[in-house]
Design an enzyme around this catalytic site. Structure first.
Site, mmCIF file in Angstrom:
data_model
loop_
_atom_site.group_PDB
_atom_site.id
_atom_site.type_symbol
_atom_site.label_atom_id
_atom_site.label_comp_id
_atom_site.label_asym_id
_atom_site.label_seq_id
_atom_site.Cartn_x
_atom_site.Cartn_y
_atom_site.Cartn_z
ATOM 1 N N ASP A 1 41.233 101.278 -20.589
ATOM 2 C CA ASP A 1 42.528 100.259 -20.584
ATOM 3 C C ASP A 1 42.785 99.903 -22.054
ATOM 4 O O ASP A 1 43.892 99.648 -22.351
ATOM 5 C CB ASP A 1 41.998 99.186 -19.604
ATOM 6 C CG ASP A 1 42.407 99.339 -18.234
ATOM 7 O OD1 ASP A 1 42.892 100.419 -17.832
ATOM 8 O OD2 ASP A 1 42.117 98.356 -17.357
ATOM 9 N N TYR B 1 42.362 89.241 -17.466
ATOM 10 C CA TYR B 1 41.631 87.964 -17.961
ATOM 11 C C TYR B 1 42.442 87.019 -17.039
ATOM 12 O O TYR B 1 41.643 85.854 -16.532
ATOM 13 C CB TYR B 1 41.988 87.649 -19.513
ATOM 14 C CG TYR B 1 41.277 86.238 -20.060
ATOM 15 C CD1 TYR B 1 40.096 85.600 -19.228
ATOM 16 C CD2 TYR B 1 41.518 85.899 -21.410
ATOM 17 C CE1 TYR B 1 39.726 84.562 -19.813
ATOM 18 C CE2 TYR B 1 40.882 84.793 -21.882
ATOM 19 C CZ TYR B 1 39.991 84.139 -21.181
ATOM 20 O OH TYR B 1 39.352 82.838 -21.661
ATOM 21 N N SER B 2 43.614 87.026 -16.721
ATOM 22 C CA SER B 2 44.216 85.819 -15.774
ATOM 23 C C SER B 2 43.765 85.844 -14.521
ATOM 24 O O SER B 2 43.311 84.798 -14.088
ATOM 25 C CB SER B 2 45.651 86.273 -15.677
ATOM 26 O OG SER B 2 46.345 85.496 -14.799
ATOM 27 N N THR C 1 45.528 91.480 -13.372
ATOM 28 C CA THR C 1 44.353 91.911 -12.728
ATOM 29 C C THR C 1 43.316 91.815 -13.930
ATOM 30 O O THR C 1 42.132 92.338 -14.029
ATOM 31 C CB THR C 1 44.072 93.278 -12.218
ATOM 32 O OG1 THR C 1 44.859 94.374 -13.332
ATOM 33 C CG2 THR C 1 44.886 93.309 -10.981
#
Length: 282
Positions: free
Chosen positions: A67, A179-180, A177
């Site tokens: 990512d 850190y939040s 999907t």
């Protein structure tokens, strides 16, 4: 068709994906966008050839890695705004449409123009008269300080809230999907154009994630009595902010066209990546 290729040379399985790419595309059909010396030494392409190809036009952007590679590729090539495919050979890969097992069929579909695109929103972030692009999220936190931070947030001149705690995560749908989610935020379909604001260890038990529309234009002010507040974009770009700094965040008018294939299944990806398994899934 020519592809622009952005790689992570540290991934052990990179050569396997490169072999598949070279099967469907000649080296003259690939614009190598980074790690030129590595590619020259590993894949029998001269530096002169690489420099010759580097700035030429390409039709599709491909990132091979995790990512982090995906976000770096999008940011570095954002001005070109080409259809984008991520081939995941990392650890998690929420942003990837393909992986090593699917790479052959994915690249064959690309070659045959058998794909669609889904436009995904990114943030334009302005800090001290400098603009940045955020693919996943913007995080403002207390840095190395042990003190609670207080962040004043406005939306188009209207006061949203004063967030007190360890910090605040401002996420795109694409980044929901990341850190939040770990901080208690919702999972959001990546094609939605919106903001989520999720506090980090809020001082108030009643402060929860808020979802804002694509029309929002956020202005966030750091404390006037606290120096060295940290701002992080996509976990990669880090800035140390002075007292009373202002951060402006809005959804950019330009969207990233993510490539999807006929067999794409967002819910299947969620179940696989999140480990949503029970007796009925077996």
């Amino acid at each position: 068709m020519r592809i622009g290729l952005f790689i992570n040379k540290r991934k052990e399985k990179l050569s396997l994906v490169m072999d598949i790419l070279f099967k469907y595309f000649s080296k003259s059909e690939i614009v190598f966008l980074n790690e030129l010396e590595f590619i020259s030494s590993q894949f029998d392409v001269s530096i002169d050839e690489l420099n010759q190809f580097k700035n030429k036009h390409y039709d599709i952007l491909i990132a091979v890695g995790g990512d982090g590679t995906t976000m770096s590729a999008i940011r570095s090539q954002y001005d070109h705004n080409k259809p984008f495919l991520s081939i995941h050979i990392g650890n998690l890969g929420f942003l990837a449409e393909s992986d090593l097992n699917q790479a052959t069929i994915s690249i064959e579909n690309l070659k045959n123009n058998n794909f669609q695109t889904q436009l995904r929103a990114v943030f334009k972030v302005s800090v001290n008269d400098t603009d940045y692009t955020a693919i996943n999220d913007v995080v403002i936190d207390r840095g190395q300080s042990g003190r609670m931070i207080s962040l004043d947030v406005e939306d188009r001149g209207m006061k949203v809230n004063t967030y007190e705690g360890d910090g605040l995560i401002i996420s795109t749908a694409n980044g929901s999907t990341g850190y939040s989610l770990s901080a208690g935020g919702p999972i959001v379909s990546p094609d939605l154009h919106l903001f989520t604001l999720t506090p980090i260890c809020s001082h108030s038990l009643m402060t929860r994630t808020i979802v804002l529309s694509k029309e929002s234009k956020l202005s966030i002010r750091t404390p006037s009595n606290q120096d060295k507040v940290k701002l992080t974009i996509d976990g990669q770009t880090m800035l140390e902010l002075k007292k009373n700094s202002k951060i402006d965040i809005k959804i950019d008018s330009k969207k990233v066209p993510f490539i999807l294939f006929d067999e794409s299944n967002y819910y299947s990806k969620l179940k696989t990546k999140m480990g949503w398994y029970n007796s009925r899934n077996k």
